[in-house]
Scaffold this motif. Structure first.
Motif, mmCIF file in Angstrom:
data_model
loop_
_atom_site.group_PDB
_atom_site.id
_atom_site.type_symbol
_atom_site.label_atom_id
_atom_site.label_comp_id
_atom_site.label_asym_id
_atom_site.label_seq_id
_atom_site.Cartn_x
_atom_site.Cartn_y
_atom_site.Cartn_z
ATOM 1 N N ILE A 161 0.796 -1.194 0.301
ATOM 2 C CA ILE A 161 0.011 0.092 0.091
ATOM 3 C C ILE A 161 0.923 1.412 0.087
ATOM 4 O O ILE A 161 0.771 2.357 -0.872
ATOM 5 C CB ILE A 161 -1.088 0.002 1.274
ATOM 6 C CG1 ILE A 161 -2.106 -1.335 1.208
ATOM 7 C CG2 ILE A 161 -1.631 1.438 1.463
ATOM 8 C CD1 ILE A 161 -2.883 -1.417 2.083
ATOM 9 N N ARG A 162 2.127 1.111 0.626
ATOM 10 C CA ARG A 162 2.808 2.242 0.827
ATOM 11 C C ARG A 162 3.689 2.668 -0.572
ATOM 12 O O ARG A 162 3.537 3.889 -0.985
ATOM 13 C CB ARG A 162 3.878 1.992 2.065
ATOM 14 C CG ARG A 162 4.757 3.270 2.098
ATOM 15 C CD ARG A 162 6.053 3.030 3.055
ATOM 16 N NE ARG A 162 5.410 2.796 4.542
ATOM 17 C CZ ARG A 162 6.155 1.947 5.091
ATOM 18 N NH1 ARG A 162 7.247 1.006 4.702
ATOM 19 N NH2 ARG A 162 5.939 2.054 6.288
ATOM 20 N N TYR A 163 3.769 1.646 -1.210
ATOM 21 C CA TYR A 163 4.571 1.538 -2.575
ATOM 22 C C TYR A 163 3.513 2.172 -3.578
ATOM 23 O O TYR A 163 3.663 3.350 -4.233
ATOM 24 C CB TYR A 163 4.815 0.284 -2.846
ATOM 25 C CG TYR A 163 5.271 0.236 -4.490
ATOM 26 C CD1 TYR A 163 6.557 0.732 -4.918
ATOM 27 C CD2 TYR A 163 4.588 -0.482 -5.152
ATOM 28 C CE1 TYR A 163 6.743 0.785 -6.198
ATOM 29 C CE2 TYR A 163 4.806 -0.495 -6.700
ATOM 30 C CZ TYR A 163 5.918 -0.054 -7.058
ATOM 31 O OH TYR A 163 6.130 -0.110 -8.437
ATOM 32 N N LEU A 164 2.124 1.702 -3.557
ATOM 33 C CA LEU A 164 1.274 2.283 -4.508
ATOM 34 C C LEU A 164 0.873 3.711 -4.313
ATOM 35 O O LEU A 164 0.775 4.446 -5.358
ATOM 36 C CB LEU A 164 -0.047 1.204 -4.288
ATOM 37 C CG LEU A 164 0.054 -0.040 -4.798
ATOM 38 C CD1 LEU A 164 -0.924 -0.928 -4.434
ATOM 39 C CD2 LEU A 164 0.620 -0.449 -6.266
ATOM 40 N N VAL A 165 0.826 4.009 -2.955
ATOM 41 C CA VAL A 165 0.693 5.384 -2.683
ATOM 42 C C VAL A 165 1.511 6.374 -3.261
ATOM 43 O O VAL A 165 1.511 7.187 -3.805
ATOM 44 C CB VAL A 165 0.260 5.686 -1.198
ATOM 45 C CG1 VAL A 165 0.292 7.462 -0.618
ATOM 46 C CG2 VAL A 165 -0.915 4.999 -0.558
ATOM 47 N N SER A 166 2.672 6.026 -3.066
ATOM 48 C CA SER A 166 4.019 6.501 -3.616
ATOM 49 C C SER A 166 3.900 6.898 -4.947
ATOM 50 O O SER A 166 4.666 7.935 -5.377
ATOM 51 C CB SER A 166 5.271 6.239 -3.073
ATOM 52 O OG SER A 166 5.613 5.051 -3.793
ATOM 53 N N LYS A 167 3.200 5.764 -5.852
ATOM 54 C CA LYS A 167 3.265 5.874 -7.137
ATOM 55 C C LYS A 167 2.084 6.600 -7.601
ATOM 56 O O LYS A 167 1.474 6.410 -8.928
ATOM 57 C CB LYS A 167 3.268 4.650 -7.495
ATOM 58 C CG LYS A 167 4.790 3.917 -7.506
ATOM 59 C CD LYS A 167 5.549 4.114 -8.513
ATOM 60 C CE LYS A 167 6.941 3.146 -8.576
ATOM 61 N NZ LYS A 167 8.067 4.070 -9.395
ATOM 62 N N ASN A 168 1.112 7.216 -6.713
ATOM 63 C CA ASN A 168 -0.111 7.626 -6.800
ATOM 64 C C ASN A 168 -1.143 6.624 -7.563
ATOM 65 O O ASN A 168 -1.973 6.946 -8.473
ATOM 66 C CB ASN A 168 0.061 8.904 -8.080
ATOM 67 C CG ASN A 168 0.643 10.084 -7.318
ATOM 68 O OD1 ASN A 168 0.711 10.134 -5.991
ATOM 69 N ND2 ASN A 168 1.434 10.711 -8.049
ATOM 70 N N GLN A 169 -0.969 5.470 -7.348
ATOM 71 C CA GLN A 169 -1.921 4.442 -7.940
ATOM 72 C C GLN A 169 -3.029 4.242 -7.126
ATOM 73 O O GLN A 169 -2.990 4.322 -6.074
ATOM 74 C CB GLN A 169 -1.004 3.042 -7.948
ATOM 75 C CG GLN A 169 0.254 2.936 -8.825
ATOM 76 C CD GLN A 169 -0.218 2.219 -10.203
ATOM 77 O OE1 GLN A 169 -1.207 1.690 -10.179
ATOM 78 N NE2 GLN A 169 0.716 2.482 -11.187
ATOM 79 N N ARG A 170 -4.094 3.712 -8.154
ATOM 80 C CA ARG A 170 -5.288 3.394 -7.288
ATOM 81 C C ARG A 170 -4.988 2.034 -6.420
ATOM 82 O O ARG A 170 -4.283 1.425 -7.180
ATOM 83 C CB ARG A 170 -6.393 2.982 -8.222
ATOM 84 C CG ARG A 170 -7.040 4.166 -9.091
ATOM 85 C CD ARG A 170 -7.907 3.729 -10.112
ATOM 86 N NE ARG A 170 -7.720 4.683 -11.142
ATOM 87 C CZ ARG A 170 -8.504 4.222 -12.192
ATOM 88 N NH1 ARG A 170 -9.242 3.205 -12.616
ATOM 89 N NH2 ARG A 170 -8.267 5.154 -13.273
ATOM 90 N N ILE A 171 -5.739 1.860 -5.479
ATOM 91 C CA ILE A 171 -5.592 0.663 -4.471
ATOM 92 C C ILE A 171 -6.975 -0.359 -4.717
ATOM 93 O O ILE A 171 -7.895 0.368 -4.134
ATOM 94 C CB ILE A 171 -4.885 1.143 -3.197
ATOM 95 C CG1 ILE A 171 -3.835 1.703 -3.396
ATOM 96 C CG2 ILE A 171 -5.155 -0.199 -2.398
ATOM 97 C CD1 ILE A 171 -3.235 2.385 -1.865
ATOM 98 N N PHE A 176 -6.767 -3.345 0.276
ATOM 99 C CA PHE A 176 -6.863 -2.645 1.875
ATOM 100 C C PHE A 176 -7.506 -3.697 2.817
ATOM 101 O O PHE A 176 -7.286 -3.478 4.122
ATOM 102 C CB PHE A 176 -7.928 -1.479 1.853
ATOM 103 C CG PHE A 176 -7.273 -0.224 0.951
ATOM 104 C CD1 PHE A 176 -6.232 0.226 1.829
ATOM 105 C CD2 PHE A 176 -7.928 0.408 -0.008
ATOM 106 C CE1 PHE A 176 -5.706 1.593 1.411
ATOM 107 C CE2 PHE A 176 -7.219 1.583 -0.472
ATOM 108 C CZ PHE A 176 -6.416 2.068 0.164
#
Ligand code: DGI
Ligand code: FE
Ligand code: FE
Ligand code: FE
Length: 187
Positions: A161-171, A176
């Motif tokens: 999740i942290r990685y995806l947030v840093s890439k502005n990706q949808r999760i 979650f």
């Protein structure tokens, strides 16, 4: 199905690097099953086939999601997420494996989900921490995996999740749900 037969089926579907990853995931999952329990033949098959659909054509995967009983909301998220659910479908259809204990770890290996069963956790974790991976924090996950399976899986969810947030990706919601559920288990 024997390991050698399963590997021979999956190999032509993968690149050389991805096949080597698959072998390492398999050995890692077997080590985790040795420590935490789990049917070794079942874990082995799930790990061998976990990335079976990784290189399927994107439009082919889109069509499977539209026409087969797969979650339609996948289409709203990155196509990288599709190879787990589509893989479980194709391993059943094309390889003829019907054991849901093999298919469900394939289905959930990328996102995780709430209430993952034991074998789903083993493959989810092995895919992340196999010795060829170099994600930031992976050594902490490898250390945690020696002590506490749920805690190690929680770290995987959190790091992803942290990685995806840093890439502005949808999760994807199940990503979650996995994190929330594991957090609750650890409280
Ligand atoms: O197929 P592998 O590369 O062995 O590993 P994987 O199936 O765990 O896929 C990893 C990728 O999927 C990784 O780049 C993180 C990404 N991912 C996991 N959950 C989500 C996600 N990507 C998006 N966009 N959203 C998610 O919820
Ligand atoms: Fe994968
Ligand atoms: Fe993964
Ligand atoms: Fe993988």
């Amino acid at each position: 199905m024997e390991r050698s037969e399963a590997l021979a089926i999956v190999e032509p579907h993968l690149t050389k690097a991805r096949f080597e990853h698959t072998v390492r995931v398999t050995d890692t999952a077997l080590e985790l099953a040795d420590k935490y329990g789990g049917n070794l033949k079942t874990v082995e098959l799930a790990a061998i086939f976990h990335d079976y659909a990784k290189y399927r054509d994107r439009e082919e995967m889109r069509s499977w999601i539209i026409h087969e009983p797969l979650p339609k909301d996948l289409l709203e998220y990155h196509h990288e997420l599709w190879h787990g659910p589509v893989g479980a479908l194709l391993v059943e259809r094309e390889v003829g494996i019907q054991d849901n204990d093999v298919l469900s770890p394939i289905r959930w290996h990328t996102t995780g989900k709430a209430g993952m069963n034991h074998l789903e956790k083993l493959v989810f974790l092995a895919d992340y921490m196999e010795p060829g991976r170099a994600f930031p924090g992976v050594d902490d996950v490898r250390r945690a995996a020696k002590e506490n399976l749920d805690y190690a899986c929680w770290m995987v969810s959190k790091n992803t999740i942290r990685y995806l947030v840093s890439k502005n990706q949808r999760i994807y919601p199940d990503t979650f749900h996995a994190y929330n559920d594991l957090t609750k288990m650890l409280e």
